[in-house]
Write an enzyme that holds these catalytic residues in place. Sequence first.
Site, PDB file in Angstrom:
ATOM      1  CE1 TYR A  18      54.431  10.225  20.525  1.00 46.39           C
ATOM      2  CE2 TYR A  18      52.910   8.978  21.894  1.00 46.39           C
ATOM      3  CZ  TYR A  18      53.978   9.855  21.777  1.00 46.39           C
ATOM      4  OH  TYR A  18      54.572  10.356  22.907  1.00 46.39           O
ATOM      5  CE1 TYR A 172      44.662  11.576  22.662  1.00 44.10           C
ATOM      6  CE2 TYR A 172      46.570  11.949  24.071  1.00 44.10           C
ATOM      7  CZ  TYR A 172      45.695  11.091  23.454  1.00 44.10           C
ATOM      8  OH  TYR A 172      45.829   9.745  23.642  1.00 44.10           O
ATOM      9  CG  HIS A 173      48.007  15.139  26.549  1.00 46.55           C
ATOM     10  ND1 HIS A 173      48.174  16.052  25.532  1.00 46.55           N
ATOM     11  CD2 HIS A 173      48.872  14.130  26.291  1.00 46.55           C
ATOM     12  CE1 HIS A 173      49.105  15.628  24.709  1.00 46.55           C
ATOM     13  NE2 HIS A 173      49.543  14.469  25.135  1.00 46.55           N
ATOM     14  CE  LYS A 536      51.488   7.044  38.231  1.00 43.04           C
ATOM     15  NZ  LYS A 536      51.298   5.722  37.641  1.00 43.04           N
ATOM     16  CG  ASP A 540      53.369   5.448  34.744  1.00 45.49           C
ATOM     17  OD1 ASP A 540      52.975   6.113  33.767  1.00 45.49           O
ATOM     18  OD2 ASP A 540      52.660   4.613  35.331  1.00 45.49           O
ATOM     19  CG  HIS A 542      49.861   6.519  32.182  1.00 47.66           C
ATOM     20  ND1 HIS A 542      51.113   6.159  31.761  1.00 47.66           N
ATOM     21  CD2 HIS A 542      49.129   6.739  31.072  1.00 47.66           C
ATOM     22  CE1 HIS A 542      51.130   6.161  30.432  1.00 47.66           C
ATOM     23  NE2 HIS A 542      49.943   6.509  29.978  1.00 47.66           N
TER      24      HIS A 542
END
Lengths: 662, 309
Positions: A18, A172-173, A536, A540, A542
């Site tokens: 990736y 996955y996430h 935040k 981003d 996350h």
Amino acid sequence: MTAPENARRDRPWMFRTYSGHSSARASNELYRTNLSKGQTGLSVAFDLPTQTGYDSDHPLARGEVGKVGVPISHIDDMTALFKELPLEKMNTSMTINANAAWLLALYVATAERTGADPKKLQGTTQNDIVKEYLSRGTYIFPPEASLKLIGDIVAYTVDSIPRWNPTNICSYHLQEAGATPVQEIAYALATAISVLDQVRSRGDVPEAAIPRIVGRISFFLNSGIRFVEEICKVRAMAELWDEITLERYGVQDAKLRRFRYGVQVNSLGLTEAQPENNVIRIVLEALGVTLSKKARCRALQLPAWNEALGLPRPWDQQWSLRIQQILAFESDLLEHEDIFDGSRVVEEKTEELKREARRELDVVLEMGGTVAAIENAYMKQRLVESQTARARAIENGDITVVGVNAYTNAEPSPLMDGGQSILKVDESAEREQIERLVEFRSKRNRADVESAVQNLEDVLRNGGNVMPASIRAAHAGVTTGEWADVLRGLYGEFRAPTGVVATEGTGGSQATTDTRDRVHRLADTLGRPLKILVGKPGLDGHSNGAEQIAVKARDVGMEVVYDGIRLEPGEIAASARDEGVHLVGLSILSGSHSVLVIDVLDRLRELGLGNLPVVVGGIIPEEDADKLCQAGVRRVYTPKDFDLTRIMSDIVDVVEETSPAP
Amino acid sequence: MPEALNLADDRRADRRKEALELLDTLEREMPFPGAPRIGLTGAPGAGKSTLLDALVRELRPKGETLAIVAVDPSSRTTGGALLGDRVRVRSGASDPGVFIRSMAARDQLGGLAESAWAAVAILAAAFDRVFVETVGVGQSESDVAALVDTLVYVATPGTGDALQFMKAGILEYPDVFVVNKADLGAAATRTASELRSSVSLGDRGTSPSEAAVILTSASAGEGIDELVSAMDAHRQRLIDGDALRERRWRGREIQLLGALERRYGAFGIERLGGRRALRERVRKDDSVSAFALLARLGLEIEEALGKSR
Ligand code: B12
Ligand SMILES: Nc1nc2c(ncn2[C@@H]2O[C@H](COP(=O)(O)OP(=O)(O)OP(=O)(O)O)[C@@H](O)[C@H]2O)c(=O)[nH]1
Ligand SMILES: [Mg+2]
């Protein structure tokens, strides 16, 4: 040692890395080098402005251009990205979601422009927006509209690019956001169902095409350190998928019911402390999705040993590629039938996971499917709960993480190279990208652009398929931001629920109780309960860290304002003022902290809040942390500060230090 | 503005005195009827914040300035709270004409922090309209009702929360009923007609037929103008019938007694002759502002407690 002469070997999975950064040109060079090292498929990482539908010169893009991926603003960028790469032969995976249709349109237009036949294109658009709301954070539009866009791509590719995987349903996430194996299976299958139901309900897809479409649905899974359980998870998922496609969608051809999936192994468990250990974790996790032939992945990408430090350099990625090559070519992994067939342990575990996943899947379906379970925050709340449980288990040692909460006494790692062990994106990348964009805009035919934009809007307003109009727009020179603006105008923008409210972390350790007492005592000094804002800034997505900090702060008795991801610095500063908080905590993992933190500090100062203490957490290299502290930040936390209670007690210190004595 | 709210929230003695002076002045100088005070209550996730966002978009272009107090529950075990409403009202994010303050309910069961009372008083002096969002859990409706001129109850279609609400016998508090998420279709119309029939059955203490039941879709911005008309009409009726003063007066009484009870308990109240006597005093005494009266009565109780020890 060599393999026995006549051993029949299976074809290995596809090796991917990736990657992407700085510019289309720099990324193109990287791709070509990677291919020359034996990588067999491409996996494109886009930067955050591209992923969220902004041109590189948009104010929200500041500090983010070319950072965590390649910036693609228009067809010339896309063409440069694939320069001299034979598109008809490439297998290209693009991690793109909210605006997947647009990036696919640019890819198709690039193929057409360079004389490749779009029908022969092979690859994947990730195009799973459900998990964006739950974990990944690069959503733009509301759920219903997003699902329609996914459906458009599915309906378009089935005949026009028949070897394309239009959507890669991602679990996955979910694991990266804390999901248990059961949640991973259930929510991913629920997502696949909502996509297929959307496709089935639209007028333009004949019933007869459904089995073929089902056959094109692929998945993107995670593989964690509990790799025996992971083997069972994949088997469970494959069996459930077989059931669902047969029963719900009537797919008779078993080949079309096959569970096809790619993997990136777990990164959440990769540590900042003793980072060399991560290589061992990565190997074990890779076994989870390669050992069992029946449940073997189609494509694999591995993170690097320095995952928790920052972006990997070419050498770091090469090391991970070598892991795959050694597994596939040196070991005897590919010579055997499924080595778990007949294993009672694997079978029982698989059945158990299936049973529990079915139950959770039913909960979501009864609620009305994924759209409902996103809007009412059900799934997100379950994920935050799981992540909270995980964080607590690490904190009190119920889960062992070597180098973090056990065996911490270690030699200094020679790999660290004095903090220079990560990729640094050239600061000039952003400026140069913007220059190219401005020039591109000045050269295109205004009338063509306007009519292509108008056409896109008209088509979508009438409920038409987004793809043909987007391909036309790509050729005309429309930009990523312009394309997304049309859709934002039509569909509106969405903010996903944060999921933090429902999680009550009860009781806790003695340290938690002590900290809570300190918080309560501090309220007497302050005159009112300690109130903090967790913010935040930037693009981003996350959110794990911010969520865990918010939940923990509440559990130690603080009043916490947390409004989720993607806020503007000015907005955060204004909230801090209006809410009357005692401290601002910023969380930034995308690498744009230098620009964004300073921006927030400036805005606070403008509002007369220069004395309000600010702390920062995330992926912050040490030298940057020093700079931030010089600029006025009181504390910087990174992944090695895994003890949330300790962070809370530290925050109390900061407020005590900075609040005027009564 | 934020500093005034910080001050009103401050429990330190010197700051409290300062706050008292401020609140006292504000209340005495406040013209009647002043800014409309509107409560929005309903189950978690009903769409109260999203409705506020739609109301901001509806009212701001007309030039009205708006203040919002969003109250979230506090954890009973830890005292902490997660405040996450402001981001749902994003239309006002960079607009100085919109002010949002999140608050924790603190020690009261799903109820309102005492400081919400002060906050409303402060904000009503500076904005054209004040909204208070609270999570409805059955007991808190009477608290919000005492704080506002008009109470809007927001129901979610199909979840049965409206039915429960009716069963709980607190149907008398709301002045306007909203069934939000009307975009969900049949379930919304069904909930609306359920509400309509029980409202018109006269279960409510006050003029049953007048309570409106409105369908809205906060996310699509539908029915918002109707909601505004219903809120305004309700308040106008109160003013026309000379009932708004009485409502505020009763609200003041409830706030005062509640605050004293929380601080000093039933035992404290007894020191001044019990609930009924105290209520009588509060009702009759209009010489000072509610906040000054609260302070005075508090002192009296403390003195009495001191003597009895
Ligand atoms: C999990 C993860 C994800 C998940 C995120 C899920 C979610 N909802 O949070 C997923 C899979 C979605 C994801 C996606 C991406 N990721 Co990622 N991800 C990670 C990973 C593996 C772990 C981060 C994490 O959640 N840790 C757990 C939490 C609890 O820890 P934490 O956030 O660090 O917080 C701790 C401290 O830092 C501190 N703290 C943090 N914030 C705050 C705030 C306050 C107030 C305080 C007091 C303390 C504090 O306290 C916490 C307690 O220990 C890291 C690598 C790593 N191992 O750290 C990469 C990483 C952060 N990701 C990275 C990238 C590039 C991406 C992508 C942008 C890739 C791409 N090009 O698309 C995408 C897009 C995401 C987006 N929209 O922005 C890079 C960032 C590179 C950089 N900074 O230079 C990293 C470092 C990986 C790498 N080496 O390349 N990712
Ligand atoms: N379909 C639909 N969804 C809505 C509508 N209004 C709000 N929502 C969604 O409902 C969810 C909850 O909305 P909020 O506005 O946060 O609800 P709330 O009542 O303020 O919730 P709490 O503050 O948690 O009590 C969000 O996902 C909104 O997008 C609507 O009119 N239609
Ligand atoms: Mg709300």
